[in-house]
Design a protein around this motif. Structure first.
Motif, PDB file in Angstrom:
ATOM      1  N   ASP A   1       0.814  -1.212   0.000  1.00 34.54           N
ATOM      2  CA  ASP A   1       0.000   0.000   0.000  1.00 34.54           C
ATOM      3  C   ASP A   1       0.852   1.267   0.000  1.00 34.54           C
ATOM      4  O   ASP A   1       0.479   2.277  -0.596  1.00 34.54           O
ATOM      5  N   TYR A   2       1.955   1.206   0.737  1.00 37.78           N
ATOM      6  CA  TYR A   2       2.790   2.396   0.919  1.00 37.78           C
ATOM      7  C   TYR A   2       4.269   2.015   0.894  1.00 37.78           C
ATOM      8  O   TYR A   2       4.641   0.924   1.347  1.00 37.78           O
ATOM      9  N   TRP A   3       5.054   2.969   0.412  1.00 39.83           N
ATOM     10  CA  TRP A   3       6.506   2.810   0.356  1.00 39.83           C
ATOM     11  C   TRP A   3       7.183   3.924   1.133  1.00 39.83           C
ATOM     12  O   TRP A   3       6.683   5.056   1.196  1.00 39.83           O
ATOM     13  N   GLY A   4       8.346   3.588   1.694  1.00 41.19           N
ATOM     14  CA  GLY A   4       9.209   4.622   2.243  1.00 41.19           C
ATOM     15  C   GLY A   4      10.092   5.200   1.148  1.00 41.19           C
ATOM     16  O   GLY A   4      10.017   4.789  -0.016  1.00 41.19           O
ATOM     17  N   GLN A   5      10.934   6.142   1.538  1.00 41.94           N
ATOM     18  CA  GLN A   5      11.788   6.828   0.567  1.00 41.94           C
ATOM     19  C   GLN A   5      13.078   6.079   0.275  1.00 41.94           C
ATOM     20  O   GLN A   5      13.739   6.351  -0.725  1.00 41.94           O
ATOM     21  N   GLY A   6      13.456   5.150   1.130  1.00 41.86           N
ATOM     22  CA  GLY A   6      14.651   4.359   0.907  1.00 41.86           C
ATOM     23  C   GLY A   6      15.861   4.873   1.658  1.00 41.86           C
ATOM     24  O   GLY A   6      15.951   6.057   2.008  1.00 41.86           O
ATOM     25  N   THR A   7      16.794   3.974   1.916  1.00 43.38           N
ATOM     26  CA  THR A   7      18.066   4.321   2.539  1.00 43.38           C
ATOM     27  C   THR A   7      19.167   3.563   1.795  1.00 43.38           C
ATOM     28  O   THR A   7      19.026   2.386   1.469  1.00 43.38           O
ATOM     29  N   GLN A   8      20.260   4.251   1.522  1.00 38.64           N
ATOM     30  CA  GLN A   8      21.313   3.685   0.691  1.00 38.64           C
ATOM     31  C   GLN A   8      22.280   2.861   1.537  1.00 38.64           C
ATOM     32  O   GLN A   8      22.748   3.313   2.595  1.00 38.64           O
ATOM     33  N   VAL A   9      22.590   1.677   1.044  1.00 34.37           N
ATOM     34  CA  VAL A   9      23.602   0.813   1.644  1.00 34.37           C
ATOM     35  C   VAL A   9      24.677   0.563   0.594  1.00 34.37           C
ATOM     36  O   VAL A   9      24.366   0.113  -0.516  1.00 34.37           O
TER      37      VAL A   9
END
Length: 124
Positions: A112-120
């Protein structure tokens, strides 16, 4: 409004560890799951792990092979992804997502929903 805020990404050497966090807010239903996906440059987004919020049951992509562990802290409304023995091929943007329990996160209607992401980034 549902919000997912990821944190904990960074640069780490191969063999190292990171713990990603996903702080969730705004869901009013009782049966939902929170998932981690990742997307490497030039690749499609792929499912990594998921956890059902109500009973804590967990499920993983086949490639995980015990290096990654998903968990939740009910009091903090936060889901974690502990990543150990990291490899350069784990380099990706990691996304937190939420959807209904019992629906595969890789199928239509699963998210339903996504976050913005975090880079690894894992250096060799």
């Amino acid at each position: 409004q549902v919000q997912l805020v990821e944190s904990g990404g960074g640069v780490v050497q191969a063999g190292g560890s990171l713990r990603l966090s996903c702080a969730a807010s705004g869901r009013t239903d009782s049966t939902y799951a929170i998932h981690w996906f990742r997307q490497a440059p030039g690749e499609e987004r792929e499912f990594v792990a998921g956890i059902n919020w109500d009973d804590g049951s967990k499920y993983y992509a086949d490639f995980v092979k015990s290096r990654l562990t998903i968990s939740r802290d009910i009091a903090k409304n936060t889901v974690y992804l502990q990543m150990n023995s990291l490899k350069p091929e784990d380099t990706a943007t990691y996304y937190c997502a939420t959807g209904p329990s019992g629906v595969s996160p890789t199928l239509d209607g699963g998210i339903d929903y996504w976050g913005q992401g975090t880079q690894v980034t894992v250096s060799s």
